[in-house]
Scaffold this motif. Structure first.
Motif, short mmCIF file in Angstrom:
data_model
loop_
_atom_site.label_atom_id
_atom_site.label_comp_id
_atom_site.label_asym_id
_atom_site.label_seq_id
_atom_site.Cartn_x
_atom_site.Cartn_y
_atom_site.Cartn_z
N THR A 134 -9.54 13.57 4.11
CA THR A 134 -8.44 14.57 3.37
C THR A 134 -9.01 15.67 2.45
O THR A 134 -8.65 16.42 1.74
CB THR A 134 -7.29 13.99 2.97
OG1 THR A 134 -8.02 12.87 1.82
CG2 THR A 134 -6.56 13.01 4.00
N LYS A 135 -10.39 15.42 2.55
CA LYS A 135 -10.99 16.45 1.41
C LYS A 135 -11.24 18.08 2.20
O LYS A 135 -11.33 18.81 1.55
CB LYS A 135 -12.54 15.97 1.19
CG LYS A 135 -12.79 14.93 -0.12
CD LYS A 135 -14.05 14.52 -0.38
CE LYS A 135 -14.46 13.74 -1.37
NZ LYS A 135 -15.55 13.35 -1.50
N GLN A 136 -11.00 17.88 3.16
CA GLN A 136 -11.25 19.16 4.03
C GLN A 136 -9.92 19.49 4.40
O GLN A 136 -9.04 18.86 5.12
CB GLN A 136 -12.12 19.32 5.22
CG GLN A 136 -13.66 18.44 4.64
CD GLN A 136 -14.66 18.62 5.90
OE1 GLN A 136 -14.50 19.51 6.65
NE2 GLN A 136 -15.51 17.87 5.73
N PRO A 137 -9.54 20.87 4.46
CA PRO A 137 -8.37 21.51 4.81
C PRO A 137 -8.28 21.64 6.46
O PRO A 137 -8.72 22.81 6.84
CB PRO A 137 -8.15 22.77 3.97
CG PRO A 137 -9.59 23.10 3.78
CD PRO A 137 -10.42 22.04 3.76
N VAL A 138 -7.88 20.60 7.24
CA VAL A 138 -8.07 20.84 8.57
C VAL A 138 -6.75 20.27 9.23
O VAL A 138 -6.20 19.22 8.72
CB VAL A 138 -9.30 19.94 9.35
CG1 VAL A 138 -10.62 20.57 8.69
CG2 VAL A 138 -9.39 18.63 9.03
N SER A 139 -6.42 20.81 10.53
CA SER A 139 -5.26 20.40 11.20
C SER A 139 -5.72 19.13 12.07
O SER A 139 -4.77 18.38 12.29
CB SER A 139 -4.76 21.44 11.92
OG SER A 139 -5.56 21.78 12.95
N ASN A 140 -6.79 19.23 12.46
CA ASN A 140 -7.23 17.96 13.19
C ASN A 140 -8.20 17.03 12.45
O ASN A 140 -9.41 17.42 11.95
CB ASN A 140 -7.72 18.62 14.45
CG ASN A 140 -8.02 17.32 15.67
OD1 ASN A 140 -8.80 16.20 15.41
ND2 ASN A 140 -7.72 17.64 16.78
N ALA A 141 -7.88 15.74 12.32
CA ALA A 141 -8.75 14.96 11.63
C ALA A 141 -10.33 14.88 12.20
O ALA A 141 -11.24 14.73 11.34
CB ALA A 141 -8.36 13.61 11.65
N LEU A 142 -10.55 15.19 13.42
CA LEU A 142 -11.83 14.98 14.10
C LEU A 142 -12.71 16.15 13.40
O LEU A 142 -13.98 15.99 13.19
CB LEU A 142 -11.80 15.19 15.31
CG LEU A 142 -10.90 13.82 16.08
CD1 LEU A 142 -11.21 14.32 17.73
CD2 LEU A 142 -11.49 12.67 15.71
N ASN A 143 -12.24 17.19 12.98
CA ASN A 143 -13.06 18.17 12.53
C ASN A 143 -13.61 17.79 10.87
O ASN A 143 -14.66 18.36 10.70
CB ASN A 143 -12.14 19.57 12.23
CG ASN A 143 -11.70 20.27 13.49
OD1 ASN A 143 -12.75 20.19 14.40
ND2 ASN A 143 -10.58 20.87 13.66
#
Length: 1017
Positions: A134-143
């Motif tokens: 969750t540190k990164q603003p991504v729609s897909n957790a794999l990213n």
């Protein structure tokens, strides 16, 4: 009087009890320190066991707490340290020294159908926690996993809601899918885009055949296990909110030519084409003065995008139950205009302990998302001439044909008139029942249905831009697609300890079902596209068609078992066996048996290691296993007949010309098709040094795919056409993986951590079946194929002509001769590529092609840092790849007067002596169009993946406003990427193993800046 006396006695009694109760509350004080360094620890939780009553240590590590009696037990806990319990007894002062927690020993990780401590693992298994995701603003957790795990390569797709390409330890399959198996709460999935990253508790990656063998047939490319959040027993309700808002902007925008440069290049192109064949007429250049308009199509078609994410959850539990409920909203505007993505998700779980013998529960995830898919403009950006504006002065779309440069579509009109909307619903449920009929035995059954529906609409209204870009009637295409998948797992687990022997055995069986259906309808004359009018029956009643496509129904039954053994807690063994059946193979090879074994030795627990200082933990392990792969079409081994055949004058009277129906066979199959088998060996070392501040893991892997299944072209004499699916090759992936991390607390105010990982990959075709020709694939332009898969080389290696300079004049062309004085390239003109005669046979032909690498990198790496100072925290992630190649198809894919990028203009051949590396503007004319080394570029890159700065408000302030924890943060994702490739991104997603890395226009990289908050109530 009596009443007064009774009243006075009652008051005295209550008062005395109050004094007695107060007197029995002892005040305990003390100090908590780091047991190794002696430094005081601030912020240590000091709780009365069994309650939520407690306090924290101050800046000096001191605490004060009131307890009821001497039977009270205090629990001291602190992140990164082992928790410690102390019974109060008759003590008034309690000083505690906390020991650093050896994470490599105590971390519990998910393995197939169970869990294990990291200490007991005999295979390479890696777990990433929610905090890192969750540190990164991504729609897909794999990213968010990119660059964090050794042996895992992830190529991100910049499209909103897009799924990344994930490879674990290279590519081992040619025909089948290369992505790993995703398992979300025991449900097998091919894509996890519907899962909100905030709902994920952890992601565990099983990298080798030993750890994956328990999942059998579908795990040949590795396994990614996603565990979603659950509640916690004996904990009051806790409400959490996590959210952020941000802006995305394009990075690495590729400069394109303006009108002046474009007209100059087109004139040069036309002149080169004229020189190739002077019989076609005269050379008539364009006048740049007639084209004052200069449009930057990046600016016209792309935009900055707004994104936001909001997650609200409630978690808690009682003595016999635990619950978690969450709701999330994520929206993202794509960089391409009208490309938007919205996802709404609901998540819930409830675990109930009925008694000491029975436990049950469920988890449910419901997601609905929709996206306005981008029109096909990413490729057009690079080819549309800049000489016309999107619209004229009256606001009408400009006709590109009027420019005189050829047939082009106005890309702004493409976006305007192509309306594509996809609406999706996905439901994922897990129901389980766990029974312990006798001591040490656990029986578990779980049922996990997974359904998905997709409704898509593509609407094109009646419009006219040019004679090449119009629609005479409005068209509406609608698709309804549903898929149902369920898994029924049943396991029995027995765990016991006999003196120094610890045994855990598990057996089970699994049933899988998958089915679906696609319904497509096309209508004309439908009114303008709105929610109220996008129905086909509102259009022309006679102008529609309906097609129904049933999916293959796939059912499978598998049996499996595993034994985990430990002797003296330092000699470890794991053995797994799985039996899988698949209807995709013939009856005599339908079933496959897949064994694995892993061994471990905790060397640091041996007596001879006790005197070795600095080594806290040292384990050696080795594993071996086999996996099957059935990712091939259903009924691939079944021979079918063509029933459309017609026979004339064969079954009727002579000369009657009677046409009779019949059937013939025009294809071929392999009736003895066998399993594609992955056999893998792994040897590794795990170690912790210097009070577990330094942790190191190293692995060597040898992953061999035997009997790889892919298509081979049939020879003409076979009587059939096309290709046949067969077991044709053995493919090897081997290399090393290294992971190291260092974490330390300098003081109670300052701590830091550093981590790094590196992977080497050597991919090659070990053996081709006798008679199997190398695979030529990867269409780059005009039917020319650019990849070659052959024995001793990587899959999908680029196979091209070697450019040996640029012809500067016609003397150069005529002087380029073989030993017999024959010109190599007599049809070339100045500015053309000069190809090298590699084999020296005096002829330039396909035998002179050379292999120049593949999209599979030789090295992947990543490293990260984290710093905590008082209430501030700073983290940064970096990652990159090296040694891979990209084919720049967007430069080569030219059929007319397409535009150019500025780099080509600045370096191309404009006349004698101007360049010996870049060709003339007729880049696809003559032999220039052949796949060659000019179009193959380096795919290496280095990226600052993520930087986040956070501030957590002190507890003293948050308690005053009734908040348990409050943290603010700002994040910059992909702020910088360094690469030399002439494109918008060095990450090329999609494609098969033999077509990866060919760039014909990818979604551009974006820089994202977000501001967010984490709140716990």
């Amino acid at each position: 009087m009596n009443r007064l006396l009774v009243f006075i006695m009652t008051v005295c009694f209550c008062f005395s009890n109050l004094i007695r109760a107060h007197a029995q509350q002892n005040t305990i004080t003390g100090t908590v320190k780091n047991g190794a360094s002696g430094d005081a620890l601030a912020g240590v939780n000091v709780l009365v066991k069994g309650t939520q009553s407690g306090t924290q240590t101050d800046d000096k590590g001191e605490f004060s707490i009131k307890v009821k009696n001497e039977n009270t037990t205090l629990v001291f806990s602190y992140v990164g340290y082992k928790s410690q319990e102390v019974k109060v007894g008759n003590q008034n002062v309690i000083n505690v020294n906390l020991e650093l927690e050896v994470a490599i020993l105590d971390q519990v990780v998910v393995v197939g159908y169970g869990t294990q401590k990291s200490k007991d693992l005999t295979a390479p298994v890696v777990t990433i926690k929610n905090e890192e995701i969750t540190k990164q603003p991504v729609s897909n957790a794999l990213n968010a996993l990119q660059g964090k795990v050794a042996g895992v390569m992830i190529s991100t797709d910049g499209k909103p809601g897009g799924a990344p390409t994930m490879l674990i330890r290279g590519v081992g399959s040619v025909r089948g899918a290369v992505s790993p198996l995703y398992i979300v709460d025991e449900v097998f999935m091919d894509d996890v885009s519907s899962i909100s990253p905030s709902d994920i508790e952890s992601v565990t990656i099983l990298k080798d055949a030993s750890s994956c063998a328990i999942y059998g047939v579908r795990a040949a490319n590795g396994v990614v296990i996603i565990t979603t959040k659950k509640g916690t027993k004996n904990r009051p309700a806790k409400v959490s909110y996590n959210g952020y808002v941000g802006v995305q902007s394009i990075t690495n925008k590729m400069p394109l030519v303006g009108s002046k440069q474009y007209v100059q290049l087109i004139n040069e192109k036309m002149y080169s084409a004229f020189l190739r064949d002077t019989s076609k007429g005269t050379y008539s250049p364009f006048d740049p003065a007639n084209y004052p308009t200069s449009t930057n199509w990046y600016d016209e078609l792309l935009r900055n995008g707004f994104m936001q994410n909001h997650d609200l959850s409630v978690t808690g539990g009682s003595e016999k139950s635990a619950y978690y409920f969450g709701v999330g909203l994520f929206t993202q505007d794509g960089l391409v205009k009208k490309n938007d993505y919205t996802r709404f998700s609901l998540r819930g779980s409830h675990d109930i302990t009925i008694n000491k013998y029975v436990k049950t529960g469920y988890s449910l995830t419901l997601s609905t998302w929709q996206e306005n898919a981008p029109a096909d403009v990413l490729t057009r950006i690079h080819i549309i001439p800049p000489v016309f504006a999107p619209k004229d002065a009256q606001g009408n779309f400009t006709n590109p044909l009027e420019s005189g440069f050829g047939i082009f579509a106005n890309p702004s009109a493409v976006i305007e008139y192509n309306n594509s909307l996809n609406k999706n619903i996905r439901g994922l449920m897990n129901l389980y029942l766990e029974v312990k009929p006798i001591r040490n035995l656990t029986l578990k059954t779980s049922f996990t249905p997974d359904f998905k529906t997709t409704n898509s609409s593509i609407y094109v209204p009646k419009y006219w831009v040019s004679s090449a870009q119009y629609d005479t009637v409005a068209h509406l295409t609608k698709e309804s697609n549903y898929n149902l998948n369920y898994v029924w797992d049943n396991t029995a687990t027995y765990e016991t300890r006999i003196e120094e022997h610890r045994i855990k055995a598990m057996v089970g069986f699994s049933a899988v079902h998958n089915s679906g259906e696609l319904l497509r309808a096309v209508g004309t004359g439908v009114p303008d596209f709105t929610d109220a009018t996008h129905y086909i029956d509102l259009g022309d009643k006679t102008g529609y068609s309906v097609v129904n496509y049933p999916y293959d129904k796939i059912s499978a039954l598998s049996y499996f078992g595993r034994v985990q053994y430990s002797f003296k807690e330092r000699y470890l063994a794991t053995a797994t066996l799985r039996r899988d059946g698949s209807s995709k193979f013939p009856s005599d090879s339908r079933w496959g048996t897949f064994p694995s074994v892993g061994l471990g030795w905790i060397i640091s627990d041996e007596s001879f290691m006790k005197k070795v200082r600095g080594i806290d933990f040292l384990k050696a392990r080795a594993s071996w296993g086999k996996l099957g792969n059935d990712k091939i079409p259903q009924n691939a081994y079944t021979l079918t007949a063509n029933t459309d055949a017609r026979y004339s004058a064969i079954f009727g009277p002579y000369g009657s010309n009677v046409v009779s129906p019949g059937a013939n066979i025009t294809t071929a199959v392999q009736p003895r098709l066998k399993w594609e088998i992955v056999e893998e060996s792994d040897a590794g070392v795990e170690a912790a040094f210097l009070r577990s501040r330094l942790n190191v893991t190293a692995d060597y892997y040898h992953r061999l795919t035997r009997n790889a299944i892919f298509d081979v072209t049939l020879i003409g004499s076979s009587g059939a056409s096309g290709t046949v699916l067969d077991n044709n090759a053995d493919i090897l992936n081997q290399g090393f993986e290294f992971t190291a991390s260092w974490a330390d607390n300098i003081s109670n105010k300052f701590s830091y951590r550093i981590g790094a990982n590196l992977t080497t990959i050597n991919n090659r075709v070990q053996k081709l079946k006798n008679g199997t020709l190398p695979i030529n694939d990867g269409d780059v332009v005009n039917g020319n194929l650019a990849t070659y898969t052959q024995q001793g080389h990587p899959i999908g290696e680029f196979w091209v002509y070697q450019v040996d300079g640029i012809f500067q004049n016609f003397n150069d062309v005529h002087a380029y001769k073989n030993d017999k004085g024959v010109e190599y390239m007599p049809n070339a003109v100045p500015g053309d590529f000069k190809y090298k005669d590699i084999n020296g046979d005096g002829v330039i032909d396909r035998k002179d092609r050379v292999t120049v690498g593949s999209y599979i990198p030789k090295i992947t790496y990543g490293f990260n840092i984290g710093i905590n100072y008082n209430s501030f925290d700073l983290s940064a992630d970096f990652q990159g790849v090296a040694g891979n190649k990209i084919y720049n198809k967007k430069r080569a894919n030219r059929f007319g007067n397409e535009s150019y990028d500025a780099d080509f203009y600045n370096h191309s051949w404009h006349g004698e002596g101007t360049s010996n590396t870049y060709p003339n503007a007729d880049i696809s004319g003559g032999l220039n169009a052949y796949p060659n080394t000019f179009f193959v570029e380096s795919g290496s890159y280095f990226r600052i993946r993520n930087i986040q700065l956070g501030y957590t408000m002190p507890n003293a302030l948050t308690k005053k406003i009734g908040i348990e924890r409050l943290r603010f943060f700002v994040t910059s994702q992909n702020p910088f990427t360094y690469f030399k490739y002439n494109g918008v991104s060095p990450e090329i997603t999609g494609g098969t193993a033999t077509t990866m890395g060919i760039d014909n226009g990818v979604y551009p990289l974006s820089r994202t800046t977000t501001f967010g908050v984490n709140v716990n109530f």
